[in-house]
Design an enzyme around this catalytic site. Structure first.
Site, mmCIF file in Angstrom:
data_model
loop_
_atom_site.group_PDB
_atom_site.id
_atom_site.type_symbol
_atom_site.label_atom_id
_atom_site.label_comp_id
_atom_site.label_asym_id
_atom_site.label_seq_id
_atom_site.Cartn_x
_atom_site.Cartn_y
_atom_site.Cartn_z
ATOM 1 N N ILE A 152 -5.225 11.989 7.928
ATOM 2 C CA ILE A 152 -3.902 12.397 7.454
ATOM 3 C C ILE A 152 -4.029 12.680 5.959
ATOM 4 O O ILE A 152 -4.678 11.910 5.237
ATOM 5 C CB ILE A 152 -2.866 11.272 7.685
ATOM 6 C CG1 ILE A 152 -2.688 11.007 9.169
ATOM 7 C CG2 ILE A 152 -1.531 11.626 7.035
ATOM 8 C CD1 ILE A 152 -1.803 9.806 9.483
ATOM 9 N N LYS A 153 -3.399 13.752 5.506
ATOM 10 C CA LYS A 153 -3.507 14.142 4.098
ATOM 11 C C LYS A 153 -2.681 13.207 3.212
ATOM 12 O O LYS A 153 -1.484 13.412 3.033
ATOM 13 C CB LYS A 153 -3.007 15.580 3.943
ATOM 14 C CG LYS A 153 -3.707 16.348 2.863
ATOM 15 C CD LYS A 153 -3.350 17.829 3.007
ATOM 16 C CE LYS A 153 -3.894 18.684 1.904
ATOM 17 N NZ LYS A 153 -3.633 18.247 0.535
ATOM 18 N N GLY A 182 0.778 -1.242 0.000
ATOM 19 C CA GLY A 182 0.000 0.000 0.000
ATOM 20 C C GLY A 182 0.806 1.286 0.000
ATOM 21 O O GLY A 182 0.265 2.353 0.271
ATOM 22 N N GLN A 216 0.423 -1.271 -6.515
ATOM 23 C CA GLN A 216 -0.639 -1.488 -7.494
ATOM 24 C C GLN A 216 -0.322 -0.733 -8.771
ATOM 25 O O GLN A 216 -0.360 0.494 -8.784
ATOM 26 C CB GLN A 216 -1.966 -0.991 -6.915
ATOM 27 C CG GLN A 216 -3.130 -1.069 -7.870
ATOM 28 C CD GLN A 216 -4.260 -0.146 -7.466
ATOM 29 O OE1 GLN A 216 -4.055 0.827 -6.769
ATOM 30 N NE2 GLN A 216 -5.457 -0.470 -7.920
ATOM 31 N N ALA A 268 -5.111 8.715 -0.810
ATOM 32 C CA ALA A 268 -6.430 8.104 -0.612
ATOM 33 C C ALA A 268 -7.394 9.105 0.022
ATOM 34 O O ALA A 268 -8.569 9.179 -0.354
ATOM 35 C CB ALA A 268 -6.314 6.857 0.259
ATOM 36 N N LYS A 303 -14.888 -0.383 6.453
ATOM 37 C CA LYS A 303 -13.975 -0.409 7.614
ATOM 38 C C LYS A 303 -14.604 -1.158 8.787
ATOM 39 O O LYS A 303 -13.899 -1.827 9.553
ATOM 40 C CB LYS A 303 -13.586 1.005 8.040
ATOM 41 C CG LYS A 303 -12.719 1.761 7.038
ATOM 42 C CD LYS A 303 -11.389 1.079 6.739
ATOM 43 C CE LYS A 303 -10.427 2.010 6.006
ATOM 44 N NZ LYS A 303 -9.247 1.280 5.488
ATOM 45 N N TYR A 353 -17.872 9.763 4.475
ATOM 46 C CA TYR A 353 -17.087 8.530 4.513
ATOM 47 C C TYR A 353 -17.903 7.344 3.973
ATOM 48 O O TYR A 353 -17.359 6.409 3.401
ATOM 49 C CB TYR A 353 -16.548 8.265 5.919
ATOM 50 C CG TYR A 353 -15.297 7.423 5.936
ATOM 51 C CD1 TYR A 353 -14.167 7.797 5.222
ATOM 52 C CD2 TYR A 353 -15.253 6.231 6.653
ATOM 53 C CE1 TYR A 353 -13.019 7.021 5.232
ATOM 54 C CE2 TYR A 353 -14.107 5.450 6.673
ATOM 55 C CZ TYR A 353 -13.000 5.853 5.956
ATOM 56 O OH TYR A 353 -11.866 5.076 5.972
ATOM 57 N N ILE A 401 -4.328 -0.611 2.541
ATOM 58 C CA ILE A 401 -4.996 -0.518 1.244
ATOM 59 C C ILE A 401 -6.477 -0.251 1.454
ATOM 60 O O ILE A 401 -7.121 -0.898 2.287
ATOM 61 C CB ILE A 401 -4.804 -1.846 0.467
ATOM 62 C CG1 ILE A 401 -3.338 -1.982 0.017
ATOM 63 C CG2 ILE A 401 -5.761 -1.941 -0.717
ATOM 64 C CD1 ILE A 401 -2.995 -3.335 -0.571
ATOM 65 N N ASP A 436 -2.083 -6.467 -7.352
ATOM 66 C CA ASP A 436 -3.425 -5.886 -7.298
ATOM 67 C C ASP A 436 -4.262 -6.825 -6.435
ATOM 68 O O ASP A 436 -4.535 -7.963 -6.817
ATOM 69 C CB ASP A 436 -4.011 -5.765 -8.708
ATOM 70 C CG ASP A 436 -5.353 -5.036 -8.685
ATOM 71 O OD1 ASP A 436 -6.138 -5.250 -7.728
ATOM 72 O OD2 ASP A 436 -5.619 -4.251 -9.598
ATOM 73 N N VAL A 437 -4.674 -6.337 -5.273
ATOM 74 C CA VAL A 437 -5.326 -7.232 -4.297
ATOM 75 C C VAL A 437 -6.764 -7.595 -4.664
ATOM 76 O O VAL A 437 -7.410 -8.333 -3.919
ATOM 77 C CB VAL A 437 -5.267 -6.653 -2.861
ATOM 78 C CG1 VAL A 437 -3.839 -6.525 -2.385
ATOM 79 C CG2 VAL A 437 -6.015 -5.316 -2.772
HETATM 80 P P1 NAD Z 1 -2.471 6.002 0.129
HETATM 81 O O1 NAD Z 1 -3.216 6.519 -1.049
HETATM 82 O O2 NAD Z 1 -1.083 6.446 0.307
HETATM 83 O O3 NAD Z 1 -2.530 4.411 0.201
HETATM 84 C C1 NAD Z 1 -3.626 3.676 -0.289
HETATM 85 C C2 NAD Z 1 -3.045 2.529 -1.073
HETATM 86 O O4 NAD Z 1 -4.041 1.589 -1.468
HETATM 87 C C3 NAD Z 1 -2.321 2.982 -2.349
HETATM 88 O O5 NAD Z 1 -0.975 2.595 -2.299
HETATM 89 C C4 NAD Z 1 -3.065 2.232 -3.443
HETATM 90 O O6 NAD Z 1 -2.226 1.853 -4.507
HETATM 91 C C5 NAD Z 1 -3.565 1.034 -2.671
HETATM 92 N N1 NAD Z 1 -4.606 0.296 -3.392
HETATM 93 C C6 NAD Z 1 -5.852 0.710 -3.735
HETATM 94 N N2 NAD Z 1 -6.470 -0.246 -4.457
HETATM 95 C C7 NAD Z 1 -5.602 -1.292 -4.561
HETATM 96 C C8 NAD Z 1 -5.636 -2.564 -5.192
HETATM 97 N N3 NAD Z 1 -6.719 -2.979 -5.886
HETATM 98 N N4 NAD Z 1 -4.538 -3.370 -5.087
HETATM 99 C C9 NAD Z 1 -3.448 -2.973 -4.412
HETATM 100 N N5 NAD Z 1 -3.356 -1.784 -3.793
HETATM 101 C C10 NAD Z 1 -4.421 -0.950 -3.875
HETATM 102 O O7 NAD Z 1 -3.356 6.464 1.391
HETATM 103 P P2 NAD Z 1 -3.274 6.089 2.951
HETATM 104 O O8 NAD Z 1 -4.098 7.133 3.615
HETATM 105 O O9 NAD Z 1 -1.886 5.859 3.380
HETATM 106 O O10 NAD Z 1 -4.107 4.725 3.016
HETATM 107 C C11 NAD Z 1 -3.634 3.541 3.643
HETATM 108 C C12 NAD Z 1 -4.733 2.944 4.513
HETATM 109 O O11 NAD Z 1 -4.947 3.796 5.631
HETATM 110 C C13 NAD Z 1 -6.083 2.805 3.829
HETATM 111 O O12 NAD Z 1 -6.686 1.597 4.247
HETATM 112 C C14 NAD Z 1 -6.867 3.969 4.403
HETATM 113 O O13 NAD Z 1 -8.263 3.748 4.374
HETATM 114 C C15 NAD Z 1 -6.322 3.971 5.811
HETATM 115 N N6 NAD Z 1 -6.570 5.185 6.599
HETATM 116 C C16 NAD Z 1 -6.232 6.413 6.107
HETATM 117 C C17 NAD Z 1 -6.481 7.545 6.865
HETATM 118 C C18 NAD Z 1 -6.146 8.921 6.338
HETATM 119 O O14 NAD Z 1 -6.691 9.915 6.838
HETATM 120 N N7 NAD Z 1 -5.260 9.044 5.386
HETATM 121 C C19 NAD Z 1 -7.068 7.441 8.144
HETATM 122 C C20 NAD Z 1 -7.390 6.175 8.622
HETATM 123 C C21 NAD Z 1 -7.148 5.054 7.838
#
Ligand code: NAD
Length: 264
Positions: A192-193, A14, A41, A196, A163, A156, A93, A65-66
């Site tokens: 967090i910015k 991810g 991915q 995603a 989730k 959301y 992810i 790709d999951v």
């Molecule tokens: P990010 O965009 O950096 O990471 C999301 C990742 O998911 C990306 O690397 C993307 O390539 C991957 N992904 C999406 N579809 C995919 C697929 N089919 N196969 C493989 N990979 C796939 O953003 P992030 O915020 O670091 O997200 C990581 C996790 O943290 C996510 O589950 C997100 O919901 C969770 N999260 C984020 C926040 C936030 O505010 N940023 C808060 C709580 C939880």
């Protein structure tokens, strides 16, 4: 450099860029001597992940790709061929069509619902099952969640439902894999910015709201989620499984708006 993860190997899934939560966790683990294989991915992201991985001495960087069981099996088989057994997996992810991350949850079409649940929840189950077959006892599986699983957050929507299913899956898999000595946990991170997050409607407002109303009166830093990730993957959390650990400046305990917070 610490030695908490010395001799431990694992997979971080991810990373999209240097603001990804997965990358923050990878950095914390690498700083403690852990060895990491990265999955990404698509080729565009592969070009971003490869130099990041190299910067912490990782050369095992593979596409995955999951949404595909075959892709998951292929990727973990390649890692198994290289390393044999592993000690940890990070699943960071999530995905939903951003068209539905605004407006009413009730308007989510079946197809968008199923895809969001497939990528954001089932993929962790599929990955955990494949990975568990090649994990050493004492191993740790970690995913990322958000408070929208527990409470209604504006925009959301279907991700909140995904989730919720993901957090329930953490508990069921903790029970399934406990007898193999494997632990399964989630970190529920504050906003967090990241890439995603940019798909979520009014995300800047959500960031501000959390900053003003969380007990710590600030948002969490990526490195703080990284540190919590290190804890969950290391022996420090050896007695912890089935847990959803909030790393959100305490926002999840708050029942009302902070009366001294400025207007947004
Ligand atoms: P990010 O965009 O950096 O990471 C999301 C990742 O998911 C990306 O690397 C993307 O390539 C991957 N992904 C999406 N579809 C995919 C697929 N089919 N196969 C493989 N990979 C796939 O953003 P992030 O915020 O670091 O997200 C990581 C996790 O943290 C996510 O589950 C997100 O919901 C969770 N999260 C984020 C926040 C936030 O505010 N940023 C808060 C709580 C939880």
């Amino acid at each position: 450099k610490g030695t908490l993860m010395q001799g431990k190997r694992g997979v971080v899934m991810g990373v999209a860029n240097d603001r990804s939560i997965a990358w923050a966790i990878a950095q914390a683990v690498a700083a403690q001597g852990g060895e990491i294989a990265f999955t990404y991915q698509g080729e565009a992201l592969g070009k971003r992940v490869t130099p990041l991985a190299a910067s912490i001495g990782s050369t095992l960087v593979l596409p995955c790709d999951v949404s595909s069981d075959e892709a998951i099996d292929e990727t973990f088989s390649a890692i198994e061929k290289e390393w044999g057994r592993i000690d940890f997996v990070v699943h960071a992810i999530g995905w939903a069509d951003k068209q539905y991350l605004r407006g009413r949850f009730a308007d989510t079409p079946r197809e968008a619902f199923l895809t969001a649940l497939d990528i954001s929840c089932y993929s962790f189950v599929a990955v955990a099952r494949r990975a568990a077959a090649m994990m050493n006892p004492g191993g740790s599986l970690l995913t990322l969640s958000y408070l929208g699983a527990e409470r209604v957050m504006p925009h959301y929507n279907v991700m909140g439902v995904a989730k919720a299913a993901l957090e329930a899956s953490v508990r069921y898999m903790a029970a399934d894999f406990g007898r193999d000595g494997l632990r399964v946990n989630a970190i529920s991170a504050g906003p967090i910015k990241t890439l995603a997050a940019s798909g979520i409607g009014d995300f800047r407002y959500i960031l501000k709201w959390n900053q003003y109303n969380a007990p710590l009166e600030r948002n969490v830093a990526l490195s703080e989620v990284g540190g919590a990730g290190l804890y969950m993957l290391s022996e420090l959390s050896g007695g912890v499984t089935g847990e959803v650990h909030h790393v959100d400046s305490g926002y999840h305990i708050v029942g009302m708006k902070n009366p001294t917070a400025p207007d947004i």
